[in-house]
Design a protein around this motif. Structure first.
Motif, PDB file in Angstrom:
ATOM      1  N   GLY A   5      -2.209  -1.308   6.408  1.00 36.31           N
ATOM      2  CA  GLY A   5      -2.038  -2.745   6.194  1.00 36.31           C
ATOM      3  C   GLY A   5      -2.199  -3.521   7.486  1.00 36.31           C
ATOM      4  O   GLY A   5      -2.856  -4.566   7.526  1.00 36.31           O
ATOM      5  N   TYR A  48       0.838  -1.204   0.000  1.00 33.84           N
ATOM      6  CA  TYR A  48       0.000   0.000   0.000  1.00 33.84           C
ATOM      7  C   TYR A  48       0.872   1.252   0.000  1.00 33.84           C
ATOM      8  O   TYR A  48       0.578   2.230  -0.678  1.00 33.84           O
ATOM      9  CB  TYR A  48      -0.915   0.038   1.230  1.00 33.84           C
ATOM     10  N   LEU A  83       2.256  -7.018  -5.090  1.00 35.61           N
ATOM     11  CA  LEU A  83       0.860  -7.224  -4.684  1.00 35.61           C
ATOM     12  C   LEU A  83       0.339  -8.557  -5.190  1.00 35.61           C
ATOM     13  O   LEU A  83      -0.214  -9.352  -4.438  1.00 35.61           O
ATOM     14  CB  LEU A  83      -0.003  -6.078  -5.221  1.00 35.61           C
ATOM     15  N   PRO A 130      -7.252  -1.990  -4.394  1.00 34.23           N
ATOM     16  CA  PRO A 130      -5.962  -1.610  -3.791  1.00 34.23           C
ATOM     17  C   PRO A 130      -5.638  -0.135  -4.036  1.00 34.23           C
ATOM     18  O   PRO A 130      -5.066   0.527  -3.174  1.00 34.23           O
ATOM     19  CB  PRO A 130      -4.948  -2.508  -4.508  1.00 34.23           C
ATOM     20  N   GLY A 179       0.459   3.857   4.811  1.00 29.11           N
ATOM     21  CA  GLY A 179       0.337   2.559   4.156  1.00 29.11           C
ATOM     22  C   GLY A 179       0.550   1.418   5.121  1.00 29.11           C
ATOM     23  O   GLY A 179      -0.253   0.484   5.182  1.00 29.11           O
ATOM     24  N   ALA A 215       0.787   4.193  -2.488  1.00 30.15           N
ATOM     25  CA  ALA A 215       0.414   5.497  -1.933  1.00 30.15           C
ATOM     26  C   ALA A 215       1.436   6.570  -2.303  1.00 30.15           C
ATOM     27  O   ALA A 215       1.086   7.734  -2.493  1.00 30.15           O
ATOM     28  CB  ALA A 215       0.276   5.396  -0.418  1.00 30.15           C
ATOM     29  N   ALA A 224      -4.607   5.406   2.341  1.00 29.37           N
ATOM     30  CA  ALA A 224      -3.381   5.409   3.130  1.00 29.37           C
ATOM     31  C   ALA A 224      -2.640   6.729   2.974  1.00 29.37           C
ATOM     32  O   ALA A 224      -2.120   7.287   3.951  1.00 29.37           O
ATOM     33  CB  ALA A 224      -2.481   4.252   2.696  1.00 29.37           C
ATOM     34  N   LYS A 284      -7.588   1.911  -1.566  1.00 25.64           N
ATOM     35  CA  LYS A 284      -7.043   1.756  -0.215  1.00 25.64           C
ATOM     36  C   LYS A 284      -5.715   2.480  -0.076  1.00 25.64           C
ATOM     37  O   LYS A 284      -5.439   3.105   0.948  1.00 25.64           O
ATOM     38  CB  LYS A 284      -6.880   0.278   0.108  1.00 25.64           C
ATOM     39  N   ALA A 285      -4.886   2.404  -1.117  1.00 26.66           N
ATOM     40  CA  ALA A 285      -3.604   3.098  -1.054  1.00 26.66           C
ATOM     41  C   ALA A 285      -3.826   4.602  -1.007  1.00 26.66           C
ATOM     42  O   ALA A 285      -3.120   5.327  -0.302  1.00 26.66           O
ATOM     43  CB  ALA A 285      -2.755   2.741  -2.260  1.00 26.66           C
TER      44      ALA A 285
END
Lengths: 361, 290
Positions: free
Chosen positions: B248, B17, B206, B221, B244, B21, B228, B224-225
């Motif tokens: 996680g 992540y 990943l 992803p 990140g 990010a 983050a 989500k990143a």
């Protein structure tokens, strides 16, 4: 052309907007009766209405209040699922479809309004991109909750569970309504094009009246300059929340309409992509321009269906993406913008309107 | 020991992540835009590695290098064609364009490679370190190491090199940077190039642990990143790293409690953090001027 007073101009503008909606409804009804509509377009009539209401609702937040929301599908799903629960649990008590649909809409709208308050109070403390990401986060949380929520009904009333269907402890005559990731199944389809049309008119009336009221002017003042507006005594939280919750309520009602068009639906229908889809309607229709949102929502919902008939089926989403990018680049190109402004001023003869932050039409 | 194992899994996931990010945060810092297509660049990178190592039987290292090249070119081309004409436009217009690019990449991938999931073969040998009681797979080890190396390299790059300094100058004030003789457009292109190259590396890591590859596998992803990056304070490189890794770890522990609501927990933590620190953990709060 002689100049109109601002009040008069507003009246004309609003009448045009209502006129477009009513004319479109009549044309579609006539075409439908004459059998001119293909089945795929016929199936899109109610979703178009739901998306139009969603676009009006989101435009109230993004355009009029100036806050980017990336989680409006969340409110749509709150409305959809609570409306379905209401309609299905009252199935035996109220036989009339119309009344049940109306009750479902009121319940869905009210629940979405509650969600709007819960989300709005913390979210509206933030600014700009941070606000956007938090609305996105709330949208995802709402979807996640519906993914584990089980609701059932029997003689004793509603049962809730966050584990599984068996944990509902329903009696023999009871039935599960929401089944976690499956969403609802075997829903009686209550929605009709007429119901959708009425909902659009209600949403339009609410929004246009709000925008042209004292509160609406306060909301727009906060959008244009928060510090200046606060310094003349406009409470930011109150007015921003007012716009946000009104929008959530309309989104909830739209969600009910949308859900009632299908016999089954899973919570994952209302994900981030749906929020984005509606935002695309608002931005392409013109931020802050309610009429534009309506046209964009209707057109962009039909567009993929139209592309289907052109033997381009597998390329349609690709074409949609390219059209989206090209339209954004073209509408933001200074040369093209200047050209349209010139055309507009030549047609109307009136002095050029301020482009940014114009009032809703 | 399961606590320690979960922590290791969390740090490894968080490192991926963090790398993604970094791409978001650098682009945001300099171009002030949310590049929604970033997640889909990861997906493209993963397909390149999949075909390079699977169909053509190339060495995994060559596959990754190829993905880096493809993603870098893709990132620069996207920036030049779609984002550059919108430099002066409102941020919403840029956002919608980025979404358009994201749709484009997903649907192009769908047409080219089909909807059926491809099973990614790990580019890193399977197995774990021979330590009693603790399960450290080679994948997690490599992921964390790569993440640390990238972090150090980027910190050095932005503070010491000429281009890195130009990037920081552009993110502070574009007009002033231009007056100092910095080519702002080229600097922004370079930022996209670096971000996309990082996305290619992230894709290898990943999908080495989460094997299923479909045209939309990049988007979650990606989101989500991005979360983050906001979590750590968007625009800040150490912030993206911290955000990140924390994200996680939180996600992994939430999954242990209940798999279905792990995403909800992640986003709830984000909301709480932003309410307490509205600019993220390491973000700078900028006072508004009247």
């Amino acid at each position: 052309m002689k100049k109109l007073s601002p009040g008069r101009k507003r009246l004309v503008n609003n009448s045009i907007t209502y006129g477009i909606v009513i004319a479109a409804f009549i044309v579609m009804q006539v075409c439908n009766a004459g059998g001119l509509l293909s089945p795929s377009i016929q199936g899109q009539l109610v979703p178009i209405c739901a998306y139009v209401v969603m676009a009006i609702a989101l435009n109230l937040v993004v355009g009029i209040s100036g806050e980017l929301s990336l989680g409006h599908a969340g409110f749509m799903s709150v409305g959809a699922f609570s409306g379905v629960v209401a309609a299905m649990s009252l199935q035996s008590v109220i036989p009339s479809d119309v009344i049940r649909l109306a009750i479902a809409m009121v319940v869905g709208a009210a629940m979405a309004g509650v969600a709007g308050v819960i989300v709005g109070v913390p979210v509206l403390r933030l600014r700009g991109d941070y606000l956007a990401i938090v609305t996105l986060a709330f949208g995802e949380i709402i979807r996640n909750i519906f993914n584990v929520l089980y609701v059932g009904v029997d003689e004793k009333g509603l049962h809730f569970s966050l584990q599984n269907e068996a944990a509902l402890h329903l009696s023999e005559n009871g039935k599960a309504i929401l089944k976690g990731p499956m969403g609802f199944t075997s829903n009686a389809k209550l929605a009709s094009f007429t119901a959708g049309f009425i909902l659009i008119l209600i949403a339009l009336t609410v929004t246009l009246n709000l925008v042209h009221s004292r509160s609406g002017r306060a909301i727009m003042a906060l959008r244009d300059n928060r510090i200046a507006a606060e310094s003349v005594g406009i409470g930011a939280t109150k007015y921003k929340l007012m716009a946000f919750v009104t929008s959530a309520v309309m989104a909830g009602a739209a969600g009910v309409l949308y859900a009632m068009n299908y016999s089954s639906m899973a919570p994952k229908k209302f994900d981030f992509n749906t929020s984005i889809l509606i935002l695309v309607f608002v931005v392409l229709g013109g931020i802050g321009n309610i009429r534009g949102s309506i046209i964009a929502a209707a057109f962009l919902t039909v567009l993929p269906e139209l592309l289907r008939s052109f033997d381009l089926d597998q390329y349609r989403m690709l074409v949609y993406a390219i059209v989206l990018i090209l339209v954004m680049i073209a509408t933001n190109n200074p040369v093209i913008r200047g050209f349209f402004a010139q055309v507009k001023s030549r047609i109307t003869g009136a002095d050029r309107e301020e482009q940014k932050g114009g009032a809703a039409q | 020991m399961s606590f320690l194992n979960n922590l290791i899994t969390g740090i490894s996931l968080g490192s991926v992540y963090a790398i993604i990010a970094l791409g978001y945060t650098m682009v945001y810092g300099i171009a002030k835009m949310l590049n929604f297509a970033h997640g889909d660049i990861i997906m493209v990178g993963a397909y390149v590695i999949f075909f390079a190592t699977g169909s053509f039987g190339l060495n995994p290292i060559v596959g990754i290098l190829l993905a880096v090249v493809v993603c870098t070119v893709l990132g620069v081309v996207i920036e030049g064609l779609a984002y550059k004409p919108l430099r002066q436009a409102s941020s919403l217009a840029v956002l919608i364009t980025a979404i358009g690019v994201s749709y484009f990449l997903q649907n192009a991938a769908l047409l080219l490679w089909g909807a059926d999931p491809k099973v990614f073969t790990s580019v890193i040998p399977e197995g774990s370190l021979p330590i009693e009681g603790v399960n450290i797979t080679y994948v997690s080890l490599v992921t964390v190491l790569v993440c640390i190396i990238i972090m150090l390299a980027l910190t050095w790059f932005t503070s010491k090199t000429k281009l890195g300094k130009a990037m920081r100058a552009c993110s502070e004030n574009k007009d002033a940077a231009r007056l100092m003789g910095i080519n702002v457009n080229r600097t922004i292109s370079m930022t996209f190039a670096i971000g996309s190259a990082l996305a290619a590396i992230a894709s290898a890591l990943l999908f080495s642990s989460y094997k299923n590859l479909i045209p939309t596998s990049g988007s979650l992803p990606g989101i989500k990143a991005f979360t983050a990056a906001v979590f750590g304070g968007i625009g800040s490189i150490p912030g993206a790293m911290l955000g990140g890794i924390l994200l996680g770890i939180i996600e992994t522990f939430a999954k242990v409690i209940n798999t279905n609501i792990s995403d909800a927990v992640v986003f709830a933590v984000l909301i709480i953090v932003l309410l307490v620190k509205p600019a993220g953990l390491l973000g700078k709060t900028i006072r508004e001027k009247v």
